[in-house]
Design a protein around this motif. Sequence first.
Motif: not given
Length: 452
Positions: A3, A5, A18, A22, A24, A405-406
């Motif tokens: 992720w 950020t 974020f 997508n 992770i 939110w992602n």
Amino acid sequence: GNWNTAARQSRSETMVAFMPTNSIAVDGTPAAAGGSGSTPVRQLKIAASSSQLRNSHLSYILSVAFSTDGRRFATASADRTVRIWDLDSDGSWTYCGPGGANEWQAHKGPVKCVNWAHPEFGQLIATAGSDHAVTIWEERDGSFKSLATPERTSDGFLSTSEGGGGSGASAAATTSSWIQKATLSDARRAVSCVEFSPRHLGLRLAAASADGAVRIYEALDTMNLSHWKLDGVIEDAAKDGSGPSPSQRHLQSSGGGVGSGGASPANSNEDLGVTSLSWCNGRFEPPTLVTGHSSSRVSVYRYDDSSRSWVEAIRLPNHATEGGVPRGVLDVAWAPNVGRSYHLIASCGKDNSLKVHRIKRGRVGSRQQAGGDGNGGGSAGGSSSALVYEDTQVLDRGEAWRCQWNVTGTVLASSVDGGSVRLWKSDFRGQWRLVSEAAGGAVDAAASAQNQ
């Protein structure tokens, strides 16, 4: 991958954003969060390495926003400037330096918020300022005159001389790749946040201000961004749950202007009007958004075709202390809907709580009043599809400042005091668990060094 950020710290306040990718990393170890008897969830890994970007903003960073492709992000600061950062081929974030093409003065006061439009409409950002204005900026190739100027005054702020015409400003310093396309100055107080709508709704944006109103604008021509139409205004007519019923609190349709009456001036330091908003990106939903208020209220509004206006569809549980004292809402975030039959909305407030609200699509025969006391749900709409409140979970009792939110709406990030970022994920029972936390060690070290 991990992720990605971006986080910032302003005194004790922190923010998280974020990167819209997508990827992770998941290991097979169940998370220990949740106490005894909790349902195991898979632990999310935070990237082992992180980058601390040298910040030459002269004051606190108030907003961070990634572009849709995740290769750029913008920062807005109380020093009245906006800065664009680009991802290099080696994975490092850079900008061209103070006074360059990617830094400029955007407002006459602190820049409260910055947001990117979908790239289908070009490289376009909107900024919200304490000078009561929303400004639209477009990136263009070539040199041109701009309000942006790198010249700094004796107090360290950028000069306010229009077009860089102040003393000592060189001609080369007045060129920039970002030009001001439009200024929307209908707000009567500072604009707290701004957000472009999902691309399927066209080129629209919503702006919330401290005068208690949310204004929705639409570009009349996407090829000529100088002209925007005020398409609707919601007046915060009900303070702390008082006032007319939700079915009477219609967003005024186009041409209605700000409307009669309007929001009264702030009568206390806590009266900051609408503090946050977030659009619903569901392609099969009419235009819908959620707003957070300094009065503790969290409301969902949607466009009603039959009345050609916006109405309050649901009033979600508010943010208040255990004794029932209302506290302001700091942030709201509508989760992207990827194949779910329900919607998730996150909110955090000054009551030191982070909440996830669940609402679903339903059908009702008549309009119902959403929970007027702010402690329950409800629905509003005609005999067609409507939104129905289901439940709310309190995830955290820490001091959460921002939530995000992602891209799939499956992981929620929250920022808390001390520069930490927490990641939350739902298990198969629908219970939200803390699955990872990135501590703000670098922030703490910098604060300690400053105090020495």
